[in-house]
Write a protein that holds these residues in place. Structure first.
Motif, PDB file in Angstrom:
ATOM      1  N   VAL A  50       0.846  -1.201   0.000  1.00  0.00           N
ATOM      2  CA  VAL A  50       0.000   0.000   0.000  1.00  0.00           C
ATOM      3  C   VAL A  50       0.876   1.244   0.000  1.00  0.00           C
ATOM      4  O   VAL A  50       0.617   2.208  -0.732  1.00  0.00           O
ATOM      5  N   ARG A  51       1.916   1.235   0.812  1.00  0.00           N
ATOM      6  CA  ARG A  51       2.835   2.387   0.821  1.00  0.00           C
ATOM      7  C   ARG A  51       3.441   2.623  -0.558  1.00  0.00           C
ATOM      8  O   ARG A  51       3.499   3.761  -1.043  1.00  0.00           O
ATOM      9  N   GLU A  52       3.907   1.538  -1.176  1.00  0.00           N
ATOM     10  CA  GLU A  52       4.543   1.692  -2.490  1.00  0.00           C
ATOM     11  C   GLU A  52       3.554   2.193  -3.534  1.00  0.00           C
ATOM     12  O   GLU A  52       3.895   3.044  -4.362  1.00  0.00           O
ATOM     13  N   VAL A  53       2.339   1.679  -3.512  1.00  0.00           N
ATOM     14  CA  VAL A  53       1.334   2.121  -4.478  1.00  0.00           C
ATOM     15  C   VAL A  53       1.064   3.614  -4.320  1.00  0.00           C
ATOM     16  O   VAL A  53       1.096   4.379  -5.286  1.00  0.00           O
ATOM     17  N   VAL A  54       0.811   4.028  -3.098  1.00  0.00           N
ATOM     18  CA  VAL A  54       0.438   5.425  -2.853  1.00  0.00           C
ATOM     19  C   VAL A  54       1.603   6.366  -3.134  1.00  0.00           C
ATOM     20  O   VAL A  54       1.444   7.391  -3.803  1.00  0.00           O
ATOM     21  N   THR A  55       2.788   6.035  -2.621  1.00  0.00           N
ATOM     22  CA  THR A  55       3.929   6.933  -2.812  1.00  0.00           C
ATOM     23  C   THR A  55       4.371   6.984  -4.261  1.00  0.00           C
ATOM     24  O   THR A  55       4.792   8.040  -4.755  1.00  0.00           O
ATOM     25  N   LYS A  56       4.282   5.852  -4.961  1.00  0.00           N
ATOM     26  CA  LYS A  56       4.662   5.867  -6.376  1.00  0.00           C
ATOM     27  C   LYS A  56       3.688   6.720  -7.189  1.00  0.00           C
ATOM     28  O   LYS A  56       4.107   7.449  -8.101  1.00  0.00           O
ATOM     29  N   ILE A  57       2.411   6.624  -6.875  1.00  0.00           N
ATOM     30  CA  ILE A  57       1.431   7.437  -7.599  1.00  0.00           C
ATOM     31  C   ILE A  57       1.717   8.919  -7.379  1.00  0.00           C
ATOM     32  O   ILE A  57       1.744   9.723  -8.322  1.00  0.00           O
ATOM     33  N   VAL A  58       1.962   9.278  -6.120  1.00  0.00           N
ATOM     34  CA  VAL A  58       2.224  10.688  -5.803  1.00  0.00           C
ATOM     35  C   VAL A  58       3.563  11.129  -6.372  1.00  0.00           C
ATOM     36  O   VAL A  58       3.665  12.155  -7.061  1.00  0.00           O
ATOM     37  N   ASP A  59       4.592  10.355  -6.107  1.00  0.00           N
ATOM     38  CA  ASP A  59       5.941  10.737  -6.505  1.00  0.00           C
ATOM     39  C   ASP A  59       6.123  10.685  -8.019  1.00  0.00           C
ATOM     40  O   ASP A  59       6.518  11.660  -8.657  1.00  0.00           O
ATOM     41  N   LEU A 117       3.192   9.296 -26.930  1.00  0.00           N
ATOM     42  CA  LEU A 117       2.102   8.416 -27.344  1.00  0.00           C
ATOM     43  C   LEU A 117       2.592   6.968 -27.478  1.00  0.00           C
ATOM     44  O   LEU A 117       1.902   6.026 -27.061  1.00  0.00           O
ATOM     45  N   ALA A 118       3.797   6.808 -28.072  1.00  0.00           N
ATOM     46  CA  ALA A 118       4.359   5.457 -28.208  1.00  0.00           C
ATOM     47  C   ALA A 118       4.670   4.858 -26.837  1.00  0.00           C
ATOM     48  O   ALA A 118       4.413   3.672 -26.591  1.00  0.00           O
ATOM     49  N   TYR A 119       5.171   5.691 -25.935  1.00  0.00           N
ATOM     50  CA  TYR A 119       5.525   5.222 -24.590  1.00  0.00           C
ATOM     51  C   TYR A 119       4.282   4.773 -23.830  1.00  0.00           C
ATOM     52  O   TYR A 119       4.265   3.723 -23.175  1.00  0.00           O
ATOM     53  N   LEU A 120       3.216   5.566 -23.938  1.00  0.00           N
ATOM     54  CA  LEU A 120       1.955   5.202 -23.296  1.00  0.00           C
ATOM     55  C   LEU A 120       1.392   3.909 -23.885  1.00  0.00           C
ATOM     56  O   LEU A 120       0.808   3.087 -23.166  1.00  0.00           O
ATOM     57  N   ALA A 121       1.573   3.735 -25.196  1.00  0.00           N
ATOM     58  CA  ALA A 121       1.108   2.503 -25.848  1.00  0.00           C
ATOM     59  C   ALA A 121       1.878   1.291 -25.320  1.00  0.00           C
ATOM     60  O   ALA A 121       1.293   0.218 -25.081  1.00  0.00           O
ATOM     61  N   VAL A 122       3.190   1.463 -25.134  1.00  0.00           N
ATOM     62  CA  VAL A 122       4.007   0.380 -24.580  1.00  0.00           C
ATOM     63  C   VAL A 122       3.517   0.017 -23.178  1.00  0.00           C
ATOM     64  O   VAL A 122       3.359  -1.157 -22.834  1.00  0.00           O
ATOM     65  N   LEU A 123       3.280   1.054 -22.363  1.00  0.00           N
ATOM     66  CA  LEU A 123       2.779   0.803 -21.005  1.00  0.00           C
ATOM     67  C   LEU A 123       1.421   0.114 -21.053  1.00  0.00           C
ATOM     68  O   LEU A 123       1.142  -0.802 -20.275  1.00  0.00           O
ATOM     69  N   GLY A 164      16.610   8.715 -19.797  1.00  0.00           N
ATOM     70  CA  GLY A 164      16.986   8.103 -18.530  1.00  0.00           C
ATOM     71  C   GLY A 164      15.775   7.906 -17.627  1.00  0.00           C
ATOM     72  O   GLY A 164      15.631   6.868 -16.972  1.00  0.00           O
ATOM     73  N   MET A 165      14.885   8.898 -17.609  1.00  0.00           N
ATOM     74  CA  MET A 165      13.687   8.808 -16.775  1.00  0.00           C
ATOM     75  C   MET A 165      12.748   7.709 -17.252  1.00  0.00           C
ATOM     76  O   MET A 165      12.055   7.085 -16.444  1.00  0.00           O
ATOM     77  N   SER A 166      12.714   7.477 -18.560  1.00  0.00           N
ATOM     78  CA  SER A 166      11.757   6.501 -19.096  1.00  0.00           C
ATOM     79  C   SER A 166      12.011   5.115 -18.527  1.00  0.00           C
ATOM     80  O   SER A 166      11.068   4.365 -18.253  1.00  0.00           O
ATOM     81  N   GLN A 167      13.298   4.771 -18.373  1.00  0.00           N
ATOM     82  CA  GLN A 167      13.616   3.468 -17.785  1.00  0.00           C
ATOM     83  C   GLN A 167      13.168   3.423 -16.323  1.00  0.00           C
ATOM     84  O   GLN A 167      12.591   2.440 -15.865  1.00  0.00           O
ATOM     85  N   TRP A 168      13.418   4.524 -15.617  1.00  0.00           N
ATOM     86  CA  TRP A 168      13.019   4.609 -14.213  1.00  0.00           C
ATOM     87  C   TRP A 168      11.496   4.546 -14.085  1.00  0.00           C
ATOM     88  O   TRP A 168      10.963   3.829 -13.234  1.00  0.00           O
ATOM     89  N   ILE A 169      10.812   5.299 -14.944  1.00  0.00           N
ATOM     90  CA  ILE A 169       9.345   5.322 -14.897  1.00  0.00           C
ATOM     91  C   ILE A 169       8.791   3.926 -15.152  1.00  0.00           C
ATOM     92  O   ILE A 169       7.868   3.458 -14.476  1.00  0.00           O
ATOM     93  N   LEU A 170       9.387   3.246 -16.146  1.00  0.00           N
ATOM     94  CA  LEU A 170       8.909   1.912 -16.496  1.00  0.00           C
ATOM     95  C   LEU A 170       8.994   0.957 -15.318  1.00  0.00           C
ATOM     96  O   LEU A 170       8.033   0.257 -14.991  1.00  0.00           O
ATOM     97  N   TRP A 171      10.148   0.942 -14.675  1.00  0.00           N
ATOM     98  CA  TRP A 171      10.322   0.032 -13.543  1.00  0.00           C
ATOM     99  C   TRP A 171       9.440   0.438 -12.375  1.00  0.00           C
ATOM    100  O   TRP A 171       8.921  -0.414 -11.648  1.00  0.00           O
ATOM    101  N   GLU A 172       9.280   1.739 -12.184  1.00  0.00           N
ATOM    102  CA  GLU A 172       8.422   2.197 -11.093  1.00  0.00           C
ATOM    103  C   GLU A 172       6.961   1.822 -11.350  1.00  0.00           C
ATOM    104  O   GLU A 172       6.251   1.394 -10.435  1.00  0.00           O
ATOM    105  N   VAL A 173       6.535   1.998 -12.589  1.00  0.00           N
ATOM    106  CA  VAL A 173       5.152   1.642 -12.926  1.00  0.00           C
ATOM    107  C   VAL A 173       4.970   0.125 -12.834  1.00  0.00           C
ATOM    108  O   VAL A 173       3.935  -0.363 -12.357  1.00  0.00           O
TER     109      VAL A 173
END
Length: 612
Positions: A152-161, A193-199, A313-322
């Motif tokens: 729950v902590r990870e879900v909430v903090t990841k959404i906010v952060d 748009l491509a990144y969102l499609a991948v996600l 660089g952020m895209s890789q981080w975002i991907l793993w975080e998501v």
């Protein structure tokens, strides 16, 4: 400074004990409300950091433009106010905001938030019904509590952060690059748009397999804990190999989910690398073209390329975080199934305290079937006078232990009612009811704490002298004084091990008897209380048991009839019904079931046929 931020959230505050919601969002919100102000602060600072970081890129683009055309001799004199603002932002404003963000995130949120969840879940689970624990592994329940709190902590903090920071950062980047030239921002928009499609394609698949992985992990942990909890049985039957195979099967299932997850991750990373490289290439090509037709400056190109490299660089981080976000979503959903269960036995909203002045007990036409169509207790009526001592007798399966469980309200009756001093136990608080009943059971388990803490559990306000007196009456002092645990603690301070495994069955029973002696409740239940004692020890504490029963209403169950033959009244049960009632001598003279059992038992024991 750290302690000030650490005290912003009180993880152990008293909260309601209502059933947690079963919906995912409602469940997360239920446990997030206490830290909502901190989360809002984190979100505000995350947004401010994103805006300032993009602003710094614009400063750098302006700097490139100035340096390419400015006069070296007059550069500082003409631009010092702007350079001073840049310096203040980089050296003061941004660091201060980042420090505040870190303090709120790490000191106020990441530690207290999951602890608050654990505390609230633990308080709720402590009040769960007995069947909840009978139908699950204790280790699995504890594991669910720990995992769900972190998830729950990870879900909430990841959404906010993540989402606040990323949305603000990307929006600012598009605005900055688009301000230089809309065409320069076009590759960025296409990449998004491509990144969102991948996600959109991969994240649901990762979520599903994470759910499977959470289930498989729980099963695997349950199998391992089950073997460790019952290690004596494993060794007695020489089944280490069998337990290996049992655990290996669940470990293999878990590993298969890991392999499936890693395959998806490999494909996902490859796809992400491809669209990131296309973004860098297309942005570079567009920048060169626009520079050639003289519609962008070198500073604009510097801003665009720098932001693109940063986003890559952020895209890789975002991907793993998501990905981690949805893995934790699966863990939370798995935990909801365990945590958000209704209590089968609940206090009424207007439940009253129980006042026991005499200790009279009355069963009025009680029915109970454990949810089955076949009866266990059928229309049982029984009056137990204040201070009366009765013995419950019958073959296993006759309903003796069920009667005790219903009196303790571990289950609610399905028909009729039970009264204590004229008060229906269904209308009083469960804690009050059980506080007025002392119980010594056949299967005694102790808390993994010291001898003193286990005995004082009967009366938390008891002094050491009270504890010693209770141990003396239970004939336990002689062995307690000789105890020593692995850390060198002796006597009352010695730890007894999980469920009291460091003590023999007879020693555990005597500690349990001492605990009930100290509790001194007006109603006493003895469910095979001396079953784990040898004849010599049983004879030694028999007088103490009679002292314990003095002035109390007593219900005693024993297969060894000689231990309860002297009770005021004996109740003979068969298939959930009372078939005989009276004193020992009268029942023997009647020649019924009691007389048969008395005659046929060997050494004072009854034959076993089923569970009661």
């Amino acid at each position: 400074m750290f302690s000030r931020f650490e005290r912003l959230v009180d993880p152990f505050s008293d909260t309601d004990l209502s059933v947690p919601p079963k919906g995912f969002l409602a469940f997360c919100w239920y446990y997030t409300r206490p830290v909502l102000p901190i989360l809002l602060g984190v979100a505000v600072f995350a947004a401010a950091i994103a805006i300032l970081q993009v602003t710094i890129f614009t400063y750098l683009g302006d700097l490139v433009n100035w340096l390419s055309s400015a006069d070296r001799d007059t550069f500082l004199a003409e631009n010092w106010p702007y350079l001073l603002v840049m310096a203040l932002v980089i050296l003061l404003v941004l660091p201060v905001i980042e420090v505040l963000f870190e303090l709120l995130m790490h000191q106020s949120l990441l530690g207290p938030f999951p602890m608050s969840i654990r505390w609230r879940v633990h308080r709720y689970l402590l009040r769960q019904s007995m069947t909840f624990y009978q139908n699950d592994f204790a280790g699995r329940i504890a594991n669910k509590m720990m995992q769900t709190a972190l998830a729950v902590r990870e879900v909430v903090t990841k959404i906010v952060d993540i989402f606040v920071y990323v949305v603000v950062y990307f929006a600012s980047a598009v605005v900055v690059v688009g301000d230089a030239n809309p065409y320069l921002a076009a590759p960025l928009v296409v990449w998004l748009l491509a990144y969102l499609a991948v996600l959109r394609v991969f994240i649901p698949r990762l979520k599903d397999i994470s759910q499977e992985q959470a289930d498989a992990r729980s099963v695997m942990t349950g199998h391992v804990v089950d073997a460790y909890t019952n290690i004596a049985t494993v060794k007695l039957f020489s089944h280490a190999d069998r337990e290996e195979a049992y655990a290996r099967k669940s470990m293999t299932v878990f590993l298969d989910t890991v392999f499936g997850q890693m395959r998806l991750v490999t494909i996902l990373n490859t796809t992400l690398t491809l669209i990131n490289n296309l973004l860098l290439f297309s942005t570079g090509a567009m920048a060169i073209y626009l520079w050639q037709i003289d519609v962008v400056t070198t500073g604009d190109i510097a801003i665009a390329i720098a932001l693109i490299l940063r986003l890559q660089g952020m895209s890789q981080w975002i991907l793993w975080e998501v990905s981690g976000l949805f893995e934790n979503v699966g863990t939370v959903q798995d935990g909801i199934g365990t945590i958000s269960r209704e209590r089968e036995v609940r206090d009424l909203p207007d439940a009253r305290p129980l006042t026991v002045s005499e200790g009279g007990i009355r069963f009025e036409k009680v029915d109970f079937h454990y949810g089955k169509t076949r009866g266990v207790i059928d229309g049982l009526s029984l009056d137990i006078r204040p201070g009366e001592k009765i013995g419950l007798i019958g073959r296993s399966g006759a309903g003796k232990s069920t009667i005790v469980n219903l009196l303790l309200r571990f289950y609610d009756v399905e028909g009729g009612r039970i009264l204590v001093d004229g008060q229906d136990i269904a209308t009083v608080r469960q804690d009050d009811l059980r506080a007025n009943i002392g119980v010594v059971t056949q299967d005694t388990s102790l808390l993994h704490r010291s001898i003193y803490e286990n005995v004082a559990y009967g009366s938390p306000r008891a002094s050491e002298a009270d504890v010693l007196e209770a141990l003396r009456k239970a004939h336990a002092l002689e062995f307690v004084g000789q105890l020593e645990d692995k850390d060198g603690r002796r006597g009352l301070s010695a730890q007894v091990g999980e469920r009291g495994v460091k003590l023999s069955g007879g020693q555990r029973q005597r500690i349990a008897i001492a605990r009930v002696l100290l509790k001194n409740a007006p109603i006493l239940v003895l469910d095979e209380a001396t079953s784990a004692l040898d004849s010599e020890v049983e004879a030694a504490i028999q007088d103490s048991l009679f002292d314990l029963m003095e002035g109390k209403t007593v219900i005693a169950i024993a297969h060894r009839l000689s231990t309860i033959a002297a009770m005021d009244r004996l109740i003979v049960l068969d298939k959930g019904r009372i078939i005989e009632m009276g004193r020992h001598e009268d029942l023997l003279a009647a020649g019924g079931l009691y007389a048969q059992l008395w005659t046929h038992q060997s050494g004072g024991f009854l034959p076993e046929t089923a569970e009661s």
